[in-house]
Design an enzyme around this catalytic site. Structure first.
Site, PDB file in Angstrom:
ATOM      1  N   TYR A  36       0.865  -1.283   0.120  1.00 30.77           N
ATOM      2  CA  TYR A  36      -0.042   0.083  -0.114  1.00 30.77           C
ATOM      3  C   TYR A  36       0.924   1.303   0.101  1.00 30.77           C
ATOM      4  O   TYR A  36       1.937   1.458   0.786  1.00 30.77           O
ATOM      5  CB  TYR A  36      -0.853   0.023   1.375  1.00 30.77           C
ATOM      6  CG  TYR A  36      -1.610   1.371   1.424  1.00 30.77           C
ATOM      7  CD1 TYR A  36      -3.079   1.392   0.834  1.00 30.77           C
ATOM      8  CD2 TYR A  36      -1.073   2.333   1.943  1.00 30.77           C
ATOM      9  CE1 TYR A  36      -3.877   2.545   0.950  1.00 30.77           C
ATOM     10  CE2 TYR A  36      -1.664   3.770   1.974  1.00 30.77           C
ATOM     11  CZ  TYR A  36      -3.146   3.692   1.570  1.00 30.77           C
ATOM     12  OH  TYR A  36      -4.114   4.641   1.643  1.00 30.77           O
ATOM     13  N   GLU A  50      -3.498   7.462  -3.859  1.00 27.34           N
ATOM     14  CA  GLU A  50      -3.468   6.267  -3.265  1.00 27.34           C
ATOM     15  C   GLU A  50      -3.132   5.120  -4.287  1.00 27.34           C
ATOM     16  O   GLU A  50      -3.829   5.106  -5.298  1.00 27.34           O
ATOM     17  CB  GLU A  50      -4.816   6.000  -2.378  1.00 27.34           C
ATOM     18  CG  GLU A  50      -4.747   4.698  -1.571  1.00 27.34           C
ATOM     19  CD  GLU A  50      -6.088   4.517  -0.954  1.00 27.34           C
ATOM     20  OE1 GLU A  50      -6.072   4.865   0.373  1.00 27.34           O
ATOM     21  OE2 GLU A  50      -7.105   4.335  -1.676  1.00 27.34           O
TER      22      GLU A  50
END
Ligand code: GDP
Ligand code: MN
Length: 378
Positions: A101, A188
């Site tokens: 991530y 993101e």
């Protein structure tokens, strides 16, 4: 302003970040066409402005053209978080060995950008943060001095094997530049995927732009998605009104963002629920009041309307004229409570009185009255 994954990917590509090749499709046939160009297997991905598409059945692998057609049909008939899926992104499937991530957002209290990183990517980051806070690594970037390469390299070394760390740093710096240059509020990449050959690529991308920065980036206007906003919000934007839909039953027309916030707070405090935030701005022409009333009227939940004006540059008589025109144009069958104070208050109040409308002076009294009126309707 939220971007679709296919739009976010364009920004990433321009920034030099590797993404799997892909194409947008609006029908099963187009999806098959895209798969022919890209090569099988492909992943079909619902394009909606919400996360968690995978869990909702919006991300599916297809190994044959027949599977592409079927999966595309399935995904295009889904609604994800209440929003029907209209577009798919067809991407060449990649062999993901590990999911990271990588995200950037604003840490308001630190007044800095925060880098969020985890070697346990792929999943919902909020869930991971709650379950395993130690799996999340963070570092700040000071917008004044820019990224400290050494510090970021040390952060990445805690999550990536030595062989991948330099490529990860390059991606992180490119993401930060994208974030900064476009005035983003969130960038993101989840998963930031490591493939069998050790290379890294952005297998999903999410970008949210700061609405207040958009004036500096006219080229990003093309990314605006009407689906993100309610019909009322779109009409209001076109009319130059600042409007946000809420779920209560008291419509609010207020001048000035501060007074509009205070009005909503007071409605809540006294036991009511505002249906919207609406700031008609500083120099409210009668037309603006008319547009505002027409936008509110479209809301079936509405039980009463409060007009709260503190006249400065805004003139109370302009507001009164707008109210009267709106009343004449169509029946205003909802209870209307008006509070007028400030510039040309006397003139405004007199105009309203001539047509049988009362303008109050006291805000608390007006808020109490409108709540009573709304309750009397239910
Ligand atoms: P999200 O659920 O909205 O975050 O959608 P994603 O694009 O992140 O897809 C969900 C999950 O599907 C990812 O976390 C991956 O595990 C998986 N996935 C997506 N694309 C591929 C791919 O090309 N190959 C593999 N192996 N998995 C994929
Ligand atoms: Mn994802």
């Amino acid at each position: 302003m939220k971007l679709y994954e296919y739009q976010a990917r364009e920004l990433l590509s321009v920034a030099g970040i590797p993404v799997p090749p892909g194409k947008v499709a609006q029908s099963p046939e187009e999806a098959v066409g895209a798969a022919r160009e890209l090569g099988l297997p492909v992943v079909l991905k619902a394009q909606v402005l919400a996360g968690g598409r995978g869990k909702a059945g919006g991300v599916k692998l297809a190994r044959t053209y027949e599977e592409v057609r079927e999966r595309a049909r399935e995904i295009l008939s889904l609604s994800i978080k209440g929003v029907p899926v209209r577009r798919l992104l067809v991407v060449r499937a990649v062999d993901i060995r590990k999911e990271y991530y990588l995200g950037l957002t604003v840490d308001r209290s630190a007044k800095k950008t925060v880098v969020i990183l985890s070697a346990s990517g792929g999943v919902d980051i909020e869930e991971l943060a709650a379950r395993e806070p130690q799996a999340i690594l963070t570092a700040h970037i000071d917008p004044q001095s820019g990224p400290a390469h050494g510090e970021l390299a040390r952060l990445l070394a805690r999550a990536f094997p030595a062989a991948q760390a330099p490529a990860a740093l390059e991606t992180l710096l490119a993401l930060y530049e994208l974030f900064r240059a476009n005035d983003a509020g969130l960038v993101e990449v989840n998963p930031y995927a490591q493939l069998a050959d050790g290379s890294l690529l952005a297998a999903d991308a999410k970008v949210v732009l700061d609405d207040n920065g958009l004036a500096k980036h006219p080229q990003l206007e093309a990314y605006r998605n009407a689906e993100e906003y309610s019909e009322e919000e779109n009409t209001a934007r076109a009319a130059g009104l600042s409007f946000v839909s809420l779920d209560g039953d008291i419509g609010c027309i207020v001048n000035g963002a501060g007074l509009a916030m205070a009005t909503m707070d007071q409605i809540k405090l006294f036991g009511g629920a505002p249906a919207n935030f609406l700031d008609v701005g500083g120099s409210s022409s009668p037309e603006k009041v008319l547009t505002a009333l027409n936008i509110l009227r479209g809301n079936p939940r509405l039980k009463a309307i409060l007009i709260n004006i503190f006249g400065g540059i805004t003139r109370c008589d302009d507001i009164a004229r707008g109210i009267l025109i709106a009343r004449r144009q169509a029946d205003l069958d909802l209870p209307l409570v008006i509070r007028l104070i400030g510039t040309n208050q006397k003139e405004g109040t007199a105009l309203l009185a001539a047509e049988g409308l009362t303008a109050l002076e006291d805000m608390s009294e007006a808020v109490r009255k409108v709540i009573e009126a709304a309750q009397a309707q239910s």
